[in-house]
Design an enzyme around this catalytic site. Structure first.
Site, short mmCIF file in Angstrom:
data_model
loop_
_atom_site.label_atom_id
_atom_site.label_comp_id
_atom_site.label_asym_id
_atom_site.label_seq_id
_atom_site.Cartn_x
_atom_site.Cartn_y
_atom_site.Cartn_z
CG HIS A 232 0.17 6.33 -0.42
ND1 HIS A 232 -0.97 6.81 -1.01
CD2 HIS A 232 -0.22 5.74 0.74
CE1 HIS A 232 -2.02 6.54 -0.24
NE2 HIS A 232 -1.58 5.88 0.83
CG HIS B 177 -1.77 1.16 1.41
ND1 HIS B 177 -3.12 1.16 1.16
CD2 HIS B 177 -1.48 2.42 1.84
CE1 HIS B 177 -3.63 2.35 1.40
NE2 HIS B 177 -2.65 3.13 1.84
CD GLU B 178 1.74 3.71 3.73
OE1 GLU B 178 1.95 4.74 3.07
OE2 GLU B 178 0.78 3.58 4.50
#
Length: 341
Positions: A256, A252-253
């Site tokens: 980003h 997920h990170e």
């Protein structure tokens, strides 16, 4: 006391890419839409898993409990819980559009091989130590996720991003480990390696309820020393974080870090997360609420299994083709060929 060591990886750091045949020629960012009118109070440049107001529940649905947070956090403190405002998201989008105008005729090829440097920060009592095997497992999870191997049926896509471990650093420092949020500027400035193409991942105790946070590619030029991803040490594969120990906080990170917003960015208001093939979603998912539809007037059920949501690790399965294209755009605009620190 600080003790440091470094493990050489299987790949050296480099500023170029491993390039194959598929090009980005013709990939152009859309013009920036008008900011949505939905008001969301937020510290500047912070995106968190859940909204602080009461959740909206369409008829026949139940409120969703607050999830542990994976945030996108260029500037504000990682303990803050708020959304990137529509205005902030629109500004990031405008910067992408302008950057893509400059690189439109540049041919960037896939797959994109990203060198990874893992910075393991631990305490003197051994808390936070992560074995080489678990680090290798985390990189493997990234590769499987970005190849689309967790996807069910035709839901996912191969993003063509690949990850190769370049180095591991180990730092024993009680203050850094237990108070990473307050010390992070110093930590990242001292430990970070490589240029804009190098993914630096920091592991430490991020505190209760916080799983990870990341910078956006647009922020690299202004503050290259702070570029990177932080994840709670117990979220790596085999960790002790119940429901969040399969490595998808890292997945997920890194999303980003490659330019993606949460799937619930802007809620039910246009332009959502700026990706056409992710359905609108009013707020973050918790657990794995299959069939949830918090934007009933919009097409499609909530993307609860998308890696850019906040569902449990076991529920997260895929990126979409639109998200893959958006990550490739950000890579071409801000990471490939960007000035070295």
């Amino acid at each position: 006391m600080i003790r440091r060591s470094s493990r050489g990886g299987t790949a050296a750091l480099w500023s170029g890419l491993s390039l194959c045949a598929v090009t980005l020629t013709g990939l152009v960012a859309s013009t920036s839409p008008e900011p949505a009118t939905q008001e969301v109070a937020a510290p500047e440049n912070v995106s968190a898993a859940t909204m602080t107001n009461e959740p909206y529940c369409p008829p026949g649905t139940e409120p969703v409990s607050e999830a542990e947070r994976r945030v996108a956090d260029p500037d504000a403190g990682p303990s803050d819980s708020a959304e990137v405002t529509p205005e902030q998201a629109a500004e990031y989008q405008d910067r992408l559009r302008r950057a893509m105008d400059r690189v439109r005729d540049h041919e960037a090829a896939a797959p994109y091989t990203v060198p990874v440097v893992m910075h393991v920060i631990s305490a003197s009592d051994g808390s936070g130590e992560i074995s080489d095997a678990r680090i290798d497992d985390q990189v493997d999870v990234l590769n499987r996720a970005y190849r689309g191997e967790y996807a069910q049926g035709s839901e996912g896509t191969d993003t063509e991003f690949r990850f190769e471990l370049a180095d591991v650093t180990r730092t024993e420092n009680d203050t850094w480990f237990r108070d990473f949020g307050e010390q992070r500027d110093e930590i990242r400035a001292e430990l970070r390696q490589g240029g804009p193409e190098t993914l630096n991942i920091y592991t430490a105790d991020l505190g209760s309820g916080l799983l990870g946070f990341s910078t956006f590619p647009q922020d690299y030029a202004d503050d290259p020393d702070q570029d990177g991803v932080a994840i709670a040490h117990d979220t790596l594969p085999g960790g002790d974080r119940e429901k969040f120990n399969e490595g998808h906080t890292g997945t997920h990170e890194v999303g980003h870090w490659l330019g993606l917003f949460h799937t619930f960015q802007n809620g039910c208001e246009s332009p959502g997360d700026y990706v056409d093939d992710t359905p609108y979603e009013r707020e973050a998912a918790s657990g794995c609420p299959e069939g949830r539809d918090t934007c009933p007037e919009r097409e499609g059920e909530d993307p609860v299994t998308n890696f850019m949501n906040y569902s449990d690790d076991a529920c997260m399965t895929h990126f979409t083709k639109g998200q893959a294209d958006r990550m490739a755009e950000h890579w071409a605009a801000f990471r490939e060929g960007a000035p070295q620190a």
